[in-house]
Design a protein around this motif. Structure first.
Motif, short mmCIF file in Angstrom:
data_model
loop_
_atom_site.label_atom_id
_atom_site.label_comp_id
_atom_site.label_asym_id
_atom_site.label_seq_id
_atom_site.Cartn_x
_atom_site.Cartn_y
_atom_site.Cartn_z
N PHE A 145 1.21 -1.11 -0.15
CA PHE A 145 0.15 -0.48 0.02
C PHE A 145 1.07 1.45 -0.24
N LYS A 146 1.80 1.21 0.83
CA LYS A 146 2.96 2.48 0.83
C LYS A 146 3.27 2.72 -0.51
N MET A 180 1.41 4.20 -2.79
CA MET A 180 1.29 5.90 -2.66
C MET A 180 2.26 6.48 -3.50
N GLU A 181 3.59 6.10 -2.57
CA GLU A 181 5.15 6.39 -3.41
C GLU A 181 4.90 6.45 -4.87
N ASP A 199 2.95 7.06 -6.29
CA ASP A 199 1.29 8.19 -7.30
C ASP A 199 0.76 6.98 -7.41
N PHE A 218 -2.67 6.15 -7.49
CA PHE A 218 -3.31 5.92 -6.62
C PHE A 218 -5.16 5.17 -7.32
#
Lengths: 282, 282
Positions: free
Chosen positions: B252-253, B256-257, B259, B261
């Motif tokens: 999940f991280k 996010m890193e 981008d 989404f």
């Protein structure tokens, strides 16, 4: 009093219900991109009538309760439309971007950045609830940038809805809310995913899940359309909170691998302190 | 009917309350290492009287509701004491070790391994609740090793308490319960720890925490004295579930890193399926 709610979902719809209750003369109009949701809001008497952007200049209060990426796009245009004595209140879960986008807007004084900390895991007009905001915290950012008389009108509304007010700068809001709200949602979503992945071929396994699992995984029912933009806007703070969380989980696992159950006991015992903290929340 | 409850806490105490309600002639005795807790159980009328190990041979039902490490130590001795027509029911959250320890006990037929999936985050006699077990699942392991007439007595009790029964082997029980119960407790404890660590100097921050945080962190109030032995006994399964959970959080991280989404949205949307699963639990 004339009120328009932009986004008649859980938050906007619940605001509408309470506003109609505490201001018997209020006429509450609703605007929603989702025509079915807007129709539902009408049928459920959550709102009085459909509204439109063209008549915003007549409104006393405009409440924005839509996903935070849409707020950033739409709020400058909403402010362009409103009259001098309209207060526009944003209710999103991130505050830095929106405050930044509106910083130099000629009608910045007509805007109040708020975050009512209230909700459930459900969404849409049918999720709207009376008294959702009673005894909840409402965080207001950059209050000094809002015209004094318009602040007063907004604060009267919040008071009538039963909220307690906290003032905070947008950067601090986004930093702390990552830990006390955004991280909980990720921990819950990923717990749900982990269990579904592992147990997908074991249809009966969820019979084994008790109220503890249900409570911990409740937020994994939340709307991805609402939460994806929040994680995007608050990316750095959320990644920081995730890093800390993962570190703690890895440390917990390491203690188990080392059979250091005494340290494990102390970790959990120290964390029991959350009881006191949560009691303080009441 | 004569019943002794060993461990008059949340589970044992709640059993006592319901047994007295559904069997008006029952005499419920309590045994507890913690003298204050036993006294409290008397004062609250959770139990009728204090019991002792020496008179267990007279009892119809003995219920063991103590931390799982203590159960493994005490259960062989309890079985040594009981009469031919006593049924001894264990209620712990792990089943493999206890079934293993009692495998060759001469009175194995007097024992039933159960796990009522019920509870709250509180502990001690004052946490005991009426109807805690109503509509909850009770998992029974190795039912075929229990004498038939004693099975019947136990099943009648569970039925009167309103539980639905599932049969499972101890290894499967421990494997699945790691995911649907034990992991939830760790995710909650570590969420509590992460937020307390980060926010310990910010006393007002918990004003920002809403019902979502409260729900997700609820299990972090649980008793370390009960949970440490569970994690110890179910070490391999719990570590496996923690590995999967940490993998998902790291993934999940990473999204996010990067981008990404859109993928994040799909992850959460897929996990919304938990709604259907939890509705199936009702």
């Amino acid at each position: 009093m004339k009120v328009t709610i932009v986004g008649v979902g859980l938050i906007g719809g619940s605001m509408a219900i309470d506003i109609k209750a505490v201001y018997p003369n209020a006429v509450v109009s609703g605007i929603d991109l989702d025509k079915n949701n807007l129709q539902k809001a009408m049928e459920l008497h959550v709102i009085d009538q459909k509204g439109d952007f063209q008549s915003l200049f007549e409104e006393d209060i405009v409440i924005i309760a839509i996903p935070v990426d849409a707020s950033v796009n739409i709020l400058p245009k909403v402010l362009d439309q409103v009259g001098d004595s309209t207060i526009v209140i944003d209710t999103g879960s991130t505050k830095a971007d929106i405050c930044n986008v509106l910083r130099d807007h000629p009608k910045r004084r007509n805007f109040l950045a708020a975050h009512p900390i209230a909700g459930t895991e459900f969404s849409g007009a049918q999720a709207a609830l009376a008294n959702l905001f009673r005894n909840k915290t409402n965080i207001i950012c950059e209050v000094e940038k809002t015209a004094f008389t318009l602040q007063e009108r907004a604060l009267e509304l919040f008071q009538k809805l039963g909220m307690r007010i906290r003032y905070m700068d947008p950067a601090s809001h986004d930093k702390h809310i990552a830990f006390v709200s955004h991280l909980s949602h990720i921990s819950s979503f990923m717990l749900g995913k982990t269990v579904i992945d592992e147990e997908k071929n074991e249809r009966d396994i969820f019979d084994m899940a008790g109220s503890g699992f249900e409570s911990t995984v409740r937020l994994a029912k939340s709307s991805p359309a609402m939460w994806t933009p929040i994680f995007k806007q608050n990316k750095d703070n959320v990644i920081h909170s995730l890093d800390k969380y993962i570190e703690n989980l890895v440390q917990f696992k390491r203690l188990m691998e080392q059979d250091d159950f005494e340290s494990l006991y102390h970790e959990m015992n120290d964390t029991n302190h959350i009881k006191t903290i949560l009691n303080g929340m009441k």
